[in-house]
Write a protein that holds these residues in place. Structure first.
Motif, PDB file in Angstrom:
ATOM      1  N   PRO A 276      -9.763 147.705 147.945  1.00  0.00           N
ATOM      2  CA  PRO A 276     -10.800 147.628 148.990  1.00  0.00           C
ATOM      3  C   PRO A 276     -12.221 147.647 148.432  1.00  0.00           C
ATOM      4  N   ASP A 277     -12.424 148.187 147.220  1.00  0.00           N
ATOM      5  CA  ASP A 277     -13.769 148.278 146.655  1.00  0.00           C
ATOM      6  C   ASP A 277     -14.172 147.024 145.874  1.00  0.00           C
ATOM      7  N   TYR A 278     -13.280 146.048 145.798  1.00  0.00           N
ATOM      8  CA  TYR A 278     -13.569 144.854 145.016  1.00  0.00           C
ATOM      9  C   TYR A 278     -14.654 144.029 145.711  1.00  0.00           C
ATOM     10  N   ALA A 279     -15.703 143.720 144.974  1.00  0.00           N
ATOM     11  CA  ALA A 279     -16.812 142.941 145.538  1.00  0.00           C
ATOM     12  C   ALA A 279     -16.476 141.457 145.425  1.00  0.00           C
TER      13      ALA A 279
ATOM     14  N   VAL B 138     -11.860 149.242 131.740  1.00  0.00           N
ATOM     15  CA  VAL B 138     -11.200 148.035 131.255  1.00  0.00           C
ATOM     16  C   VAL B 138     -12.132 147.216 130.382  1.00  0.00           C
ATOM     17  N   LEU B 139     -13.357 147.013 130.853  1.00  0.00           N
ATOM     18  CA  LEU B 139     -14.308 146.203 130.103  1.00  0.00           C
ATOM     19  C   LEU B 139     -14.672 146.856 128.778  1.00  0.00           C
ATOM     20  N   SER B 140     -14.789 148.172 128.764  1.00  0.00           N
ATOM     21  CA  SER B 140     -15.112 148.848 127.514  1.00  0.00           C
ATOM     22  C   SER B 140     -13.970 148.725 126.518  1.00  0.00           C
ATOM     23  N   LEU B 141     -12.732 148.788 127.031  1.00  0.00           N
ATOM     24  CA  LEU B 141     -11.585 148.616 126.143  1.00  0.00           C
ATOM     25  C   LEU B 141     -11.518 147.199 125.591  1.00  0.00           C
TER      26      LEU B 141
ATOM     27  N   THR C  51      -7.482 141.534 137.782  1.00  0.00           N
ATOM     28  CA  THR C  51      -8.430 141.124 138.821  1.00  0.00           C
ATOM     29  C   THR C  51      -9.745 140.619 138.246  1.00  0.00           C
ATOM     30  N   VAL C  52     -10.015 140.936 136.984  1.00  0.00           N
ATOM     31  CA  VAL C  52     -11.251 140.451 136.362  1.00  0.00           C
ATOM     32  C   VAL C  52     -11.343 138.936 136.460  1.00  0.00           C
TER      33      VAL C  52
END
Length: 251
Positions: free
Chosen positions: A234-237, A10-13, A55-56
């Motif tokens: 679940p992996d979201y910090a 997402v960030l690269s896009l 979610t960003v």
């Protein structure tokens, strides 16, 4: 790990698209996309995947930030979410932060707008929200019933048919910012009737009615259970929101 890899993508896009990669448009373009999205059958599972982009800033739960920078979008009317996404993409609503996220390369077309709106609409709402100082609630309640309830509903529930947002459980700071932007014309896609109506509000009336609105509670069935975190990510910090001054937290 899947979430982390997706976030990197997402960030690269985003870096590749930039704000200039979003096509220009206007009221007609947004209206066409809204109409298309509203008549599609949403795929909530695909909406969950699309929501990873969101979610960003909005984080997995879709809850508000204390400073009012990000609104509570969890539980919002799906039709409202569709309209706002289409308006931002067509630049009918000026939101430079969200503009690249609405690029077709990230969000897709009308189907993905419908999908992600359906997903967000079913997220449970935050149990606590930042309220105003509470000085003139009687005035605020009277103003709300006289000026706002006809459109936003007696309990701030909004109107899906007319794309009128649910305003229950919204942070006071966000309400103030949006009220001022609507009145000044900065939020270009605001209802023209509302723009004309709120221009006659005095500062005292503005703060009183928004203070009252910030205390309108969503119904119990729309609220998250205490300590709830979105199990779809679940992996979201998760990190605590930055501590910022706030008037009061409703509990």
């Amino acid at each position: 790990m899947i979430f982390k890899q997706g976030a990197i993508r997402v960030l690269s896009l985003l870096m590749a698209v930039g704000s200039s990669g979003v096509p220009a448009g206007g009221i007609e373009e947004a209206a066409r996309e809204v109409e298309n999205a509203l008549h599609l059958t949403p795929d909530r599972e695909n909406g969950r995947k699309v929501y990873m982009i969101c979610t960003v800033c909005h984080r997995p739960e879709g809850w508000a930030s204390p400073d009012g920078m990000y609104p509570q979008i969890a539980g919002q009317q799906a039709s409202v979410l569709i309209k706002q996404l289409a308006d931002i993409r067509a630049r009918n609503r000026d939101n430079p932060t969200m503009l690249p996220f609405t690029s077709p390369r990230l969000l897709g077309g009308a189907q993905e707008i419908a999908d992600v709106a359906a997903y967000i609409a079913t997220l449970p709402m935050e149990t606590n929200n930042v309220a105003g100082p509470g000085f003139e609630l009687a005035l605020g309640e009277a103003l709300y019933k006289e000026e706002c309830a006809e459109c936003h509903g007696p309990a701030g529930e909004g109107d899906a048919k007319d794309h009128i947002p649910l305003i229950q459980g919204q942070n006071y700071n966000y309400l103030v910012r949006q009220f001022d932007w609507i009145r000044s014309g900065k939020r270009r896609n605001a209802d023209s009737k509302m723009v004309k109506q709120i221009r006659r509000f005095t500062p005292r009336e503005e703060f009183a009615v928004l203070d009252y609105v910030s205390r309108i509670r969503p119904p119990r069935e729309k609220l998250a259970t205490p300590g709830w975190q979105n199990p779809d990510f679940p992996d979201y910090a998760r990190q605590p929101w930055q501590e910022l001054p706030a008037y009061q937290v409703i509990r």
